[in-house]
Design an enzyme around this catalytic site. Structure first.
Site, mmCIF file in Angstrom:
data_model
loop_
_atom_site.group_PDB
_atom_site.id
_atom_site.type_symbol
_atom_site.label_atom_id
_atom_site.label_comp_id
_atom_site.label_asym_id
_atom_site.label_seq_id
_atom_site.Cartn_x
_atom_site.Cartn_y
_atom_site.Cartn_z
ATOM 1 N N HIS A 1 43.206 51.559 37.145
ATOM 2 C CA HIS A 1 43.729 50.356 37.800
ATOM 3 C C HIS A 1 42.787 49.920 38.904
ATOM 4 O O HIS A 1 42.422 50.720 39.757
ATOM 5 C CB HIS A 1 45.115 50.683 38.377
ATOM 6 C CG HIS A 1 45.847 49.496 38.924
ATOM 7 N ND1 HIS A 1 46.661 48.709 38.142
ATOM 8 C CD2 HIS A 1 45.869 48.961 40.166
ATOM 9 C CE1 HIS A 1 47.172 47.729 38.893
ATOM 10 N NE2 HIS A 1 46.710 47.858 40.122
ATOM 11 N N GLU B 1 42.114 47.894 42.286
ATOM 12 C CA GLU B 1 42.901 47.444 43.433
ATOM 13 C C GLU B 1 43.166 45.938 43.408
ATOM 14 O O GLU B 1 42.267 45.146 43.142
ATOM 15 C CB GLU B 1 42.117 47.761 44.714
ATOM 16 C CG GLU B 1 42.749 47.195 45.964
ATOM 17 C CD GLU B 1 41.951 47.570 47.209
ATOM 18 O OE1 GLU B 1 40.740 47.811 47.128
ATOM 19 O OE2 GLU B 1 42.574 47.616 48.272
ATOM 20 N N CYS C 1 49.400 37.353 39.267
ATOM 21 C CA CYS C 1 48.755 38.216 38.283
ATOM 22 C C CYS C 1 49.760 39.289 37.866
ATOM 23 O O CYS C 1 50.867 39.331 38.363
ATOM 24 C CB CYS C 1 47.505 38.847 38.889
ATOM 25 S SG CYS C 1 47.839 39.758 40.405
ATOM 26 N N CYS D 1 49.095 42.661 38.064
ATOM 27 C CA CYS D 1 48.665 43.966 38.587
ATOM 28 C C CYS D 1 49.813 44.802 39.140
ATOM 29 O O CYS D 1 49.902 45.994 38.871
ATOM 30 C CB CYS D 1 47.613 43.785 39.670
ATOM 31 S SG CYS D 1 46.277 42.719 39.144
ATOM 32 N N GLY E 1 39.935 42.124 43.348
ATOM 33 C CA GLY E 1 39.586 40.820 42.765
ATOM 34 C C GLY E 1 38.502 40.897 41.714
ATOM 35 O O GLY E 1 37.536 40.152 41.774
ATOM 36 N N ARG E 2 38.687 41.790 40.733
ATOM 37 C CA ARG E 2 37.688 42.014 39.684
ATOM 38 C C ARG E 2 36.312 42.277 40.286
ATOM 39 O O ARG E 2 35.282 41.854 39.770
ATOM 40 C CB ARG E 2 37.621 40.826 38.711
ATOM 41 C CG ARG E 2 38.893 40.718 37.867
ATOM 42 C CD ARG E 2 38.812 39.687 36.767
ATOM 43 N NE ARG E 2 40.061 39.661 36.015
ATOM 44 C CZ ARG E 2 40.641 38.569 35.553
ATOM 45 N NH1 ARG E 2 40.093 37.395 35.734
ATOM 46 N NH2 ARG E 2 41.761 38.650 34.891
ATOM 47 N N THR F 1 41.087 31.430 36.367
ATOM 48 C CA THR F 1 40.544 32.597 37.084
ATOM 49 C C THR F 1 39.040 32.773 36.840
ATOM 50 O O THR F 1 38.293 33.106 37.759
ATOM 51 C CB THR F 1 41.280 33.892 36.651
ATOM 52 O OG1 THR F 1 41.489 33.869 35.243
ATOM 53 C CG2 THR F 1 42.614 34.006 37.330
ATOM 54 N N ASP G 1 33.663 38.942 35.696
ATOM 55 C CA ASP G 1 34.206 40.254 36.018
ATOM 56 C C ASP G 1 33.071 41.099 36.583
ATOM 57 O O ASP G 1 32.108 41.386 35.891
ATOM 58 C CB ASP G 1 34.782 40.892 34.751
ATOM 59 C CG ASP G 1 35.692 42.075 35.056
ATOM 60 O OD1 ASP G 1 35.485 42.723 36.109
ATOM 61 O OD2 ASP G 1 36.592 42.341 34.247
ATOM 62 N N ARG H 1 33.440 44.179 37.900
ATOM 63 C CA ARG H 1 33.853 45.574 38.069
ATOM 64 C C ARG H 1 32.845 46.544 37.485
ATOM 65 O O ARG H 1 32.153 46.245 36.530
ATOM 66 C CB ARG H 1 35.233 45.784 37.427
ATOM 67 C CG ARG H 1 36.312 45.157 38.281
ATOM 68 C CD ARG H 1 37.663 45.310 37.663
ATOM 69 N NE ARG H 1 37.834 44.479 36.486
ATOM 70 C CZ ARG H 1 38.995 44.315 35.876
ATOM 71 N NH1 ARG H 1 40.062 44.940 36.303
ATOM 72 N NH2 ARG H 1 39.081 43.534 34.826
ATOM 73 N N LYS I 1 37.643 47.769 28.662
ATOM 74 C CA LYS I 1 37.870 49.108 29.228
ATOM 75 C C LYS I 1 37.762 50.156 28.122
ATOM 76 O O LYS I 1 37.171 51.202 28.325
ATOM 77 C CB LYS I 1 39.250 49.197 29.890
ATOM 78 C CG LYS I 1 39.280 48.607 31.279
ATOM 79 C CD LYS I 1 40.593 48.951 31.962
ATOM 80 C CE LYS I 1 40.716 48.240 33.294
ATOM 81 N NZ LYS I 1 42.099 48.260 33.793
HETATM 82 ZN ZN ZN Z 1 46.157 41.144 40.655
#
Ligand code: ZN
Length: 196
Positions: A56, A58, A70, A72, A97-98, A118, A130, A132, A158
């Protein structure tokens, strides 16, 4: 450069059950500056051979403020409930925030208020859709000697990223739509290939 420091393990009683938590401090060097990202593992006391795992990222607005923009917050809650019942872990990565950070995420939300989706908002701010980075996850899988996991996700990226590290079985996440997250979920499905 990847330097990861591991904290001691502690108890964390929650409304879902009592978990064990441990922090993994990742030091990232960007230019001349070193940033510390204190990630967190929230796990059941015992881990089965094929544990349920949720990775996950943040999301302060979703996780703590229960934002409806969202999914999340509901994903995290569902993951904690499931690992309390079935044993496993949530790997909580501090990449808001990705990966663009809270400050930039709020700016992206302001653009979304003007009608951008987004992805368009992130691109407008000069980021990738993205940002991440999952390199610390490999360290965490190895730390707990995980060879196979049941990955709780709808995100094919993922699955792609982690199947290089462990054997994966996918467990879908089912999330309720609301009038605020409908567009967000539509973009996830149509532009990011999420399995919704
Ligand atoms: Zn979110």
């Amino acid at each position: 450069m990847q330097l990861i420091e591991v904290s001691k393990e502690a108890n964390l009683p929650t409304r879902f059950g009592v978990f064990k938590i441990r922090s993994f401090r990742e030091k990232k060097k960007v230019g001349d500056e070193v940033y510390c990202l204190d990630h967190l593992v929230i796990k059941s006391e015992e881990l089965p051979k094929n544990p349920l795992v949720r990775v996950h990222s943040e999301c302060l607005t979703g996780d703590a403020l229960q934002s409806l923009k969202c999914d999340c917050g509901s994903e995290l809650e569902m993951a904690l409930k499931k690992i309390a019942q079935e044993q496993g872990m949530v790997i909580y990565l501090r990449q808001e925030g990705r990966g663009i950070g809270l400050f930039n995420k709020v700016n992206a939300y302001a653009l979304q208020d003007k009608g951008l989706d987004t992805i368009e908002a992130n691109l407008e701010l000069g980021f990738k859709e993205d940002e991440r980075d999952y390199s610390v996850v490999k360290f965490i899988f190895d730390f707990y000697h995980l060879k196979q996991i049941r990955l709780l996700t709808n995100n094919p990226k993922k699955i792609e990223a982690f199947k290089q590290m462990v054997e994966i079985q996918r467990e879908p996440i089912i999330i309720q739509c609301n009038q605020h997250n409908m567009r967000y979920l539509k973009v996830k499905k149509e532009k990011m290939g999420h399995l919704l």
